[in-house]
Design an enzyme around this catalytic site. Structure first.
Site, PDB file in Angstrom:
ATOM      1  N   GLY A  79       0.816  -1.211   0.000  1.00  0.00           N
ATOM      2  CA  GLY A  79       0.000   0.000   0.000  1.00  0.00           C
ATOM      3  C   GLY A  79       0.845   1.254   0.000  1.00  0.00           C
ATOM      4  N   ASP A  80       0.166   2.367  -0.106  1.00  0.00           N
ATOM      5  CA  ASP A  80       0.804   3.678  -0.163  1.00  0.00           C
ATOM      6  C   ASP A  80       0.126   4.569   0.862  1.00  0.00           C
ATOM      7  OD1 ASP A  80       1.726   6.206  -0.778  1.00  0.00           O
ATOM      8  OD2 ASP A  80       1.324   6.064  -2.918  1.00  0.00           O
ATOM      9  N   PHE A  81       0.866   5.021   1.867  1.00  0.00           N
ATOM     10  CA  PHE A  81       0.239   5.789   2.947  1.00  0.00           C
ATOM     11  C   PHE A  81      -0.281   7.146   2.500  1.00  0.00           C
ATOM     12  CE2 PHE A  81       4.873   6.325   4.394  1.00  0.00           C
ATOM     13  CZ  PHE A  81       5.090   7.487   3.672  1.00  0.00           C
ATOM     14  N   HIS A  98       9.766  13.241   8.837  1.00  0.00           N
ATOM     15  CA  HIS A  98      10.824  14.190   8.476  1.00  0.00           C
ATOM     16  C   HIS A  98      11.185  14.119   6.996  1.00  0.00           C
ATOM     17  CE1 HIS A  98      14.727  11.608   8.932  1.00  0.00           C
ATOM     18  NE2 HIS A  98      13.764  10.927   8.377  1.00  0.00           N
TER      19      HIS A  98
END
Length: 189
Positions: A79-81, A98
């Site tokens: 997945g891709d946050f 960061h």
């Protein structure tokens, strides 16, 4: 010494028996670790300190946990946050924020918040910049590096609080965890 070995063997056997007992999947707390740009430490940490219950690692490219002997400790979730994260009780974001500017951090935190179960929490581990002028600080040097390399930024506590408030998280305890990093405990509001 023989007694110590017997006690250690007995405790190890008890732990293994607890792991082998079937658990109700719906009632188990779920943990999700969001990826950072560098992942080798995750496998080492899980190898030596297994979570109970097993956690999940969200990443764009999932590697085989079984190849490293870690399949009983975590599962990989592709997945891709920036789009969505799996539902969980606890999210661990270690040196994730960061790497990104405020807009992208807001997206990550908002996705975690919207997927968090009732009473959801997050643990954010990052360096905290000390804005006191003239005080030497490694986080300030890292801030310049992050800006040049990833477009990200090291933040001070006020900047993190603004991100958390904008994404419906409330910061609780903050404490040093070594190496110049601090853990910030968040709860969903």
């Amino acid at each position: 010494m023989a007694r110590d070995r017997r006690v250690h063997r007995h405790r190890t056997q008890q732990r293994q028996e607890r792991r082998d007992q079937p658990r109700d999947q719906a009632r188990r707390p779920q943990r999700v670790r969001l990826p950072q740009r560098r992942q080798p430490a995750a496998a080492d940490t899980l190898r030596h300190h297994p979570p109970s219950p097993p956690g999940r690692v969200l990443d764009l490219q999932i590697r085989q946990a079984g190849r490293r002997g870690l399949s009983d400790r975590f599962s990989g979730v592709p997945g891709d946050f920036f789009h969505e994260v799996p539902s969980a009780d606890l999210y661990l974001l270690k040196t994730v924020l960061h790497d990104w500017d405020d807009e992208r951090c807001t997206t990550i935190l908002r996705n975690c918040r919207s997927a968090a179960r009732e009473g959801g929490r997050a643990l954010v581990v990052e360096m905290l910049v000390d804005r006191e002028i003239g005080k030497p600080d490694f986080a300030t040097i890292a801030d310049v590096t992050m800006l040049c390399v990833t477009g990200g930024i090291e933040r001070d506590l006020d900047e993190f609080d603004a991100l958390f408030a904008a994404t419906y998280w409330r910061r609780g305890r903050t404490y040093p965890v070594g190496g110049g990093y601090h853990a910030m405990e968040l709860e969903a509001i």
